[in-house]
Write an enzyme that holds these catalytic residues in place. Structure first.
Site, PDB file in Angstrom:
ATOM      1  N   TYR A 398      43.474  20.604  32.822  1.00  0.00           N
ATOM      2  CA  TYR A 398      42.780  19.915  31.835  1.00  0.00           C
ATOM      3  C   TYR A 398      41.379  20.756  31.888  1.00  0.00           C
ATOM      4  O   TYR A 398      41.285  21.397  30.898  1.00  0.00           O
ATOM      5  CB  TYR A 398      42.772  18.499  31.612  1.00  0.00           C
ATOM      6  CG  TYR A 398      41.414  17.982  30.900  1.00  0.00           C
ATOM      7  CD1 TYR A 398      41.726  18.091  29.330  1.00  0.00           C
ATOM      8  CD2 TYR A 398      40.319  17.875  31.271  1.00  0.00           C
ATOM      9  CE1 TYR A 398      40.623  18.005  28.538  1.00  0.00           C
ATOM     10  CE2 TYR A 398      39.170  17.306  30.434  1.00  0.00           C
ATOM     11  CZ  TYR A 398      39.463  17.310  29.035  1.00  0.00           C
ATOM     12  OH  TYR A 398      38.472  17.214  28.131  1.00  0.00           O
ATOM     13  N   GLU A 399      40.879  20.643  32.973  1.00  0.00           N
ATOM     14  CA  GLU A 399      39.389  21.185  33.364  1.00  0.00           C
ATOM     15  C   GLU A 399      39.430  22.719  32.865  1.00  0.00           C
ATOM     16  O   GLU A 399      38.688  23.211  32.432  1.00  0.00           O
ATOM     17  CB  GLU A 399      39.004  20.826  34.597  1.00  0.00           C
ATOM     18  CG  GLU A 399      38.490  19.506  34.702  1.00  0.00           C
ATOM     19  CD  GLU A 399      38.512  18.732  36.071  1.00  0.00           C
ATOM     20  OE1 GLU A 399      39.017  19.517  37.110  1.00  0.00           O
ATOM     21  OE2 GLU A 399      38.679  17.646  36.065  1.00  0.00           O
ATOM     22  N   LEU A 400      40.436  23.250  33.535  1.00  0.00           N
ATOM     23  CA  LEU A 400      40.481  24.700  33.486  1.00  0.00           C
ATOM     24  C   LEU A 400      40.932  25.158  31.845  1.00  0.00           C
ATOM     25  O   LEU A 400      39.933  25.979  31.361  1.00  0.00           O
ATOM     26  CB  LEU A 400      41.789  25.182  34.055  1.00  0.00           C
ATOM     27  CG  LEU A 400      42.220  26.747  33.843  1.00  0.00           C
ATOM     28  CD1 LEU A 400      41.005  27.587  34.560  1.00  0.00           C
ATOM     29  CD2 LEU A 400      43.431  26.927  34.672  1.00  0.00           C
ATOM     30  N   SER A 402      39.533  23.370  29.201  1.00  0.00           N
ATOM     31  CA  SER A 402      38.496  23.329  28.437  1.00  0.00           C
ATOM     32  C   SER A 402      37.576  24.210  28.916  1.00  0.00           C
ATOM     33  O   SER A 402      36.765  24.720  28.011  1.00  0.00           O
ATOM     34  CB  SER A 402      37.745  21.790  28.697  1.00  0.00           C
ATOM     35  OG  SER A 402      37.367  21.706  30.210  1.00  0.00           O
ATOM     36  N   GLY A 403      37.480  24.574  30.133  1.00  0.00           N
ATOM     37  CA  GLY A 403      36.687  25.793  30.353  1.00  0.00           C
ATOM     38  C   GLY A 403      37.167  27.201  29.672  1.00  0.00           C
ATOM     39  O   GLY A 403      36.092  27.781  29.379  1.00  0.00           O
TER      40      GLY A 403
END
Ligand SMILES: *[C@@H]1O[C@H](CO)[C@@H](O)[C@H](O)[C@H]1NC(C)=O
Ligand SMILES: *[C@@H]1O[C@H](CO)[C@@H](O)[C@H](O)[C@H]1NC(C)=O
Ligand SMILES: *[C@@H]1O[C@H](CO)[C@@H](O)[C@H](O)[C@H]1NC(C)=O
Ligand SMILES: *[C@@H]1O[C@H](CO)[C@@H](O)[C@H](O)[C@H]1NC(C)=O
Ligand SMILES: *[C@@H]1O[C@H](CO)[C@@H](O)[C@H](O)[C@H]1NC(C)=O
Length: 485
Positions: A398-400, A402-403
């Site tokens: 998920y973080e990847l 959004s990044g």
């Protein structure tokens, strides 16, 4: 011009000349030293122009009459009917005579010293009484010097008045009482002189009477505590001679702890009086409660009465002493407990936080990661992503994503993807990763990629921003981000 109009014209001329009473008819004259001054003969015939005989001015000195036209002084000026002093001095005191043919006139002149402590001379003030609320007018006019004066200043009690209107005009109030001095500034032979004229204004009350009126409500309820002293203030608006008094007697005599004060009177700006009288009740007891202490103001035109009623203070009735004491003890105990708790909290702060975390099971490290990625992406020109199976959990995915969204859509910074593990081995990969151009994807091939001269490192260098040959470390330049190396 018709013959009919002539008498009217003559009459007007005569009126003007007699109304200008500038001649000196009094025998005894007082003047103040240092001011311009004049003596003027009051001619019986209005025609000034007709000078048939010569005019002589004399001063009576100890050694006889002195002809003033011969006795030359630059201060003394002879103008036909007028003898002018620029200015008059103390030694000008004495007798003066005017002579024109058989007409003669004498004056006794007394020159007095200028006041050292005041802007005017008390002997020369003109007293005037003005009724309050009527028009008060201070006319700064001088019949003789008016033409010469090019500036007039009004002083009240020797202080220059801010509102320098001429004539000064207003409705009289008591505070307007005082000495008003008009100062006329004149130039003569290049010198500046001043002439003063002072009015002693007294404001007097009007003679109409009012009906006395007590201030405040007709029944005044006063809250008291037993054992305390209290003062009742009875005030009324009334005329100077009207009466104001207390009525505190009971059938069986007066209360010994009740005392009537003196009546004080203050004049109001309207010319009436504010009278006050105080009733002092010492050490209030049950007998003083619920009794009407009456106050009356009276004159022949009317009467006004009001009552003061003493009532016990309510909060004193509601809270008995022992309840109050208990309340105070409870309040003190609670305060002490609060202070102890706060002190314990400060001392065992760390233990408390760890205890809390243990039970709540919160993990603050995850969202911290997201913020870090965002702030670092903001500062970067390249985003290098190393795909490694051992790190790819669903949170990181998920973080990847959004990044990547920020990198691709908002900032458009360039992405370099390093496949440490082949893409095919991943079950979930962000859709956006598949949009990457193929030359931006570098594959790590174990032994082949290890050497610095290998294709892998050359391609990576190529995808990085160009840099000067001689490396010099720039603090502002931010290093690329490696999610996992
Ligand atoms: C008027 O003149 C006298 C001197 O003749 C001087 O002492 C005084 O200050 C003058 N007054 C004002 C208001 O200038
Ligand atoms: C001014 O007038 C008041 C009231 O009439 C009087 O008492 C006072 O003496 C007067 N002052 C002078 C200087 O004449
Ligand atoms: C008053 O008169 C003097 C001399 O004549 C002159 O210099 C001055 O300007 C005049 N002041 C005013 C306000 O008229
Ligand atoms: C009484 O009341 C009047 C009017 O409010 C006030 O002018 C006066 O000073 C009071 N007197 C006292 C002793 O408080
Ligand atoms: C005060 O006035 C009230 C009402 O006018 C009256 O009832 C009362 O008797 C009077 N008290 C005294 C002490 O005169």
């Amino acid at each position: 011009m018709h013959c009919r109009e002539i008498p009217l014209t003559v009459w007007v001329l005569m009126f003007i000349s007699t109304s200008e009473e500038t001649c000196t008819s009094r025998l005894h004259i007082t003047a103040v030293e240092g001011e311009p001054f004049y003596l003027k003969y009051c001619s019986s015939s209005p025609e000034h122009g007709k000078k048939t005989t010569t005019i002589k001015w004399y001063k009576n000195e100890s050694h006889g009459l002195v002809d003033l036209s011969l006795h030359s002084s630059p201060r003394i000026l002879l103008r036909d009917y007028v003898l002018e002093f620029w200015p008059v001095e103390l030694n000008d005191s004495g007798s003066y005579s005017f002579q024109m043919g058989n007409d003669t006139h004498d004056w006794k002149l007394n020159v007095i010293p200028r006041s050292t402590h005041s802007c005017f001379t008390e002997k020369l003030v003109m007293s005037k009484a003005v009724e309050v609320k009527k028009s008060l007018q201070i006319p700064c006019e001088h019949n003789y010097y008016q033409q010469l004066a090019n500036r007039t200043v009004l002083y009240k009690n020797c202080e220059k008045m801010e509102n320098n209107q001429n004539p000064f005009l207003k409705n009289a109030e008591f505070k307007d009482q005082g000495y008003y001095t008009c100062v006329f500034f004149l130039h003569h032979n290049g010198k500046l002189f001043n002439v003063t004229k002072t009015f002693n204004i007294t404001i007097v009350g009007d003679h109409s009477n009012i009906i006395p009126a007590l201030l405040g409500p007709k029944i005044d309820e006063v809250k008291v505590e037993l054992g305390k002293d209290i003062q009742l203030n009875c005030s009324a608006l009334l005329n100077e001679k009207d009466l104001i008094y207390w009525n505190t007697r009971r059938k069986n005599g007066k209360d010994p702890n009740v005392h009537e004060g003196e009546v004080t009177r203050v004049r109001t700006s309207e010319g009436k009086w504010l009278a006050s009288t105080i009733l002092r009740i010492e050490n209030v007891n049950i007998r003083n409660l619920n009794f009407s202490y009456n106050c009356t103001a009276v004159n022949e035109g009317g009467i006004d009465t009001k009552s003061f009623l003493l009532l016990l203070k309510e909060d004193m009735v509601d809270i008995p002493g022992h309840v109050f004491t208990r309340g105070m003890i409870v309040a003190v105990v609670i305060s002490v407990m609060v202070v102890c708790l706060v002190t314990m909290g400060v001392i065992y702060r760390v233990d408390l936080v760890l205890f809390y975390r243990h039970f709540m099971g919160r993990d603050e490290t995850l969202t911290a990661v997201v913020d870090e990625i965002h702030s670092l992406i903001e500062k970067s020109r390249r985003l290098i992503i190393v795909l490694s199976k051992s790190y790819m959990s669903s949170e990181v995915r998920y973080e990847l994503e959004s990044g990547l969204h920020e990198a691709l859509v908002e900032r458009k910074i360039k992405i370099i993807l390093i496949e440490f593990t082949p893409v095919g081995d991943f079950r979930f990969l962000p859709q956006s990763l598949k949009l990457l151009k193929s030359h931006r994807v570098l594959k790590w091939k174990a032994d082949k990629s290890l050497s610095y001269n290998s294709r892998f490192w050359k391609n990576l260098l190529y995808l990085m921003p160009a840099k000067a040959v001689k490396p010099c470390r720039d603090e502002s330049e931010v290093l690329p981000v490696l999610l996992k190396s």
